[in-house]
Scaffold this active site. Structure first.
Site, PDB file in Angstrom:
ATOM      1  N   GLY A  71       0.808  -1.219   0.000  1.00  0.00           N
ATOM      2  CA  GLY A  71       0.000   0.000   0.000  1.00  0.00           C
ATOM      3  C   GLY A  71       0.843   1.271   0.000  1.00  0.00           C
ATOM      4  N   THR A  72       1.899   1.277   0.786  1.00  0.00           N
ATOM      5  CA  THR A  72       2.721   2.490   0.900  1.00  0.00           C
ATOM      6  C   THR A  72       3.355   2.833  -0.443  1.00  0.00           C
ATOM      7  OG1 THR A  72       3.152   1.971   3.211  1.00  0.00           O
ATOM      8  CG2 THR A  72       4.657   3.523   2.164  1.00  0.00           C
ATOM      9  N   ASN A 150      -8.699   3.647   7.902  1.00  0.00           N
ATOM     10  CA  ASN A 150      -8.147   2.486   8.613  1.00  0.00           C
ATOM     11  C   ASN A 150      -8.446   2.501  10.107  1.00  0.00           C
ATOM     12  OD1 ASN A 150      -6.286   4.689   7.822  1.00  0.00           O
ATOM     13  ND2 ASN A 150      -4.961   3.815   9.382  1.00  0.00           N
ATOM     14  N   GLN A 178      -7.890  -0.512   2.884  1.00  0.00           N
ATOM     15  CA  GLN A 178      -8.797  -1.100   3.883  1.00  0.00           C
ATOM     16  C   GLN A 178     -10.138  -1.527   3.296  1.00  0.00           C
ATOM     17  OE1 GLN A 178      -7.978  -2.037   6.809  1.00  0.00           O
ATOM     18  NE2 GLN A 178      -6.054  -0.943   7.126  1.00  0.00           N
ATOM     19  N   SER A 198      -3.370  -3.545  -0.847  1.00  0.00           N
ATOM     20  CA  SER A 198      -2.247  -4.221  -0.205  1.00  0.00           C
ATOM     21  C   SER A 198      -2.629  -5.643   0.180  1.00  0.00           C
ATOM     22  CB  SER A 198      -1.869  -3.419   1.046  1.00  0.00           C
ATOM     23  OG  SER A 198      -0.891  -4.100   1.788  1.00  0.00           O
ATOM     24  N   GLY A 199      -1.752  -6.603  -0.111  1.00  0.00           N
ATOM     25  CA  GLY A 199      -2.061  -8.015   0.116  1.00  0.00           C
ATOM     26  C   GLY A 199      -2.335  -8.387   1.561  1.00  0.00           C
ATOM     27  N   HIS A 200      -1.537  -7.828   2.481  1.00  0.00           N
ATOM     28  CA  HIS A 200      -1.607  -8.344   3.853  1.00  0.00           C
ATOM     29  C   HIS A 200      -2.835  -7.866   4.631  1.00  0.00           C
ATOM     30  CE1 HIS A 200       0.088  -4.887   6.341  1.00  0.00           C
ATOM     31  NE2 HIS A 200       0.393  -4.478   5.136  1.00  0.00           N
ATOM     32  N   THR A 236      12.557  -7.676 -10.555  1.00  0.00           N
ATOM     33  CA  THR A 236      12.072  -9.051 -10.734  1.00  0.00           C
ATOM     34  C   THR A 236      10.810  -9.253  -9.907  1.00  0.00           C
ATOM     35  OG1 THR A 236      14.324  -9.777 -11.089  1.00  0.00           O
ATOM     36  CG2 THR A 236      12.732 -11.492 -10.515  1.00  0.00           C
ATOM     37  N   CYS A 324       3.317   6.623  19.167  1.00  0.00           N
ATOM     38  CA  CYS A 324       4.356   6.959  20.133  1.00  0.00           C
ATOM     39  C   CYS A 324       5.494   7.646  19.389  1.00  0.00           C
ATOM     40  CB  CYS A 324       4.856   5.697  20.806  1.00  0.00           C
ATOM     41  SG  CYS A 324       5.817   6.051  22.257  1.00  0.00           S
TER      42      CYS A 324
END
Ligand code: PLP
Length: 384
Positions: A71-72, A150, A178, A198-200, A236, A324
């Site tokens: 995503g980034t 998100n 999201q 994004s895959g994750h 690749t 933080c």
């Protein structure tokens, strides 16, 4: 201790079927698709198959899919690539509640002389469309507005935004990291030029994503090198990741109805129980117009981090919106933009569910919450 995972907007479990599909690409079908030999060349058809699976979920053409590292990268590539393709246009419109992948990119561009407008949101986390209309002008190169937030899950009216942005002649990018897999989207009807996923976040692997580029959209190549991805994103191919993402998208399509029934019901039960059993608990974001898996609740007068630590003792994984930074806890920029008071923004918890959660887990978390909140309130210097 059993883990109860309710932090799926941070990352999600790779589905078993996805992993099974990926494994041969590490040890058996590991050739380079650019190689002249047929061992490598054979991999290309698997990459194309994945492109097809993703295109089916999005309702677009396979040729419009560019693989990225996530995503980034997709967000960076969309914004910087669109600006580079139209150097005479210097204005970017975005919102104050974007993910840092968009917000930090835009602020960096602002420091380089671009004119960046960050649209505010109301207390429900929604933008005012008339403000967008007022800001659009001939100098606007790109509008980048997320599909769904998100932290709160609030969904933006991207189809309507698309019509307005296209009428003004600018490019529309949406960070749909999201949204994909949680709500149905159809790029054949929406006027979206660029979309990140994004895959994750959808039970696929980490380190793989997509930038969708509508045919005809002007976008400069973003990683120079070989000819991969039609020369726009060299390197690749992450074959195992690509194949895994394809499978994750195929499965997401099959489960999308379940996301909006079973997962939504679980989320609603958790939310309703917490709001009834925990005093001074406030729901953040639009009650109805939200992703089906996300709930963000503020517990006044206590720190989100303290809640997370106590939840962790029971094996429960959730997240707080605070970041933080240099030793000081900053409340979430999303909740602050919505006008949530400091006392509540500091104590916000996001629970983000998935199809792997069960009702027993929801009951377990809901049962622990009042004890945790009462325990922390007793220690809080802010409670009279
Ligand atoms: N955009 C949104 C809305 C996100 O929630 C995230 C991840 O949290 C990203 C972008 C970044 O995605 P990735 O982790 O794949 O780089």
């Amino acid at each position: 201790m059993k883990t109860v995972y309710m932090d799926n907007n941070a990352t999600s479990q790779v589905a078993g079927e996805v992993l099974a599909e990926m494994l041969p690409f590490f040890t058996e079908t590991y050739g380079n698709p650019s190689s002249m030999h047929s061992f490598g060349g054979a991999v290309g058809k698997h990459i194309n198959n994945a492109r097809g699976q993703i295109a089916t979920l999005l309702g677009c053409d396979e040729s419009e899919i560019i693989f990225t590292s996530g995503g980034t990268e997709s967000d960076n590539a969309a914004i910087k690539g669109a600006l580079a393709a139209e150097p005479e246009k210097r204005k970017i419109i975005t919102t104050r509640v974007e993910h840092p992948a968009v917000l930090t990119t835009c602020r960096e561009l602002e420091s380089q002389g671009y004119n960046v407008v960050e649209l505010g949101v109301d207390s429900h986390g929604q933008i005012d469309i008339s403000q967008l209309e007022a800001e659009l002008d001939d100098s606007t190169a790109i509008v980048s507005i997320m599909y769904a937030n998100n932290e709160t899950g609030v969904i933006f009216p991207i189809e309507k935004i698309g019509e307005i942005v296209k009428a003004a002649g600018a490019v529309l990018h949406t960070d749909a990291v999201q949204a994909v897999g949680k709500i149905p989207l159809n790029l054949s009807s929406a006027k979206i030029d660029l979309l990140s996923l994004s895959g994750h976040k959808l039970h696929g692997p980490k380190g793989i994503g997509v930038l969708y580029v509508r045919k005809g959209t002007r976008l400069s190549p973003f990683i120079a090198g070989g000819h991969q991805e039609k020369g726009r994103r060299a390197g690749t191919e992450n074959t195992a990741g690509i194949v895994g993402l394809g499978k994750a998208c195929e499965i997401a399509g099959e489960f999308i109805a379940e996301e909006n029934t079973t997962v939504r019901k679980l989320r609603d039960k958790l939310e309703k129980t917490i709001l009834t059993t925990c005093p001074d608990a406030i729901l953040n974001g639009d009650k109805n117009n939200r992703l089906p898996n996300t709930t963000n609740i503020s517990f006044e007068f206590i720190e989100g981090e303290a809640i997370l630590l106590l939840l962790d003792q029971f094996g429960i994984c959730a997240s707080s919106g605070s970041a933080c930074t240099s030793g000081s806890l900053e409340p979430s920029h999303v909740l602050r933009a919505m006008g949530v008071p400091f006392t509540a923004a500091h104590g916000s918890i996001r629970y983000s569910l998935s199809r792997y959660n069960t009702e027993a887990e929801v009951d377990f978390v809901a049962e622990k919450m009042p004890t945790i909140i009462n325990q922390l309130r007793e220690l809080s210097p802010f409670v009279k």
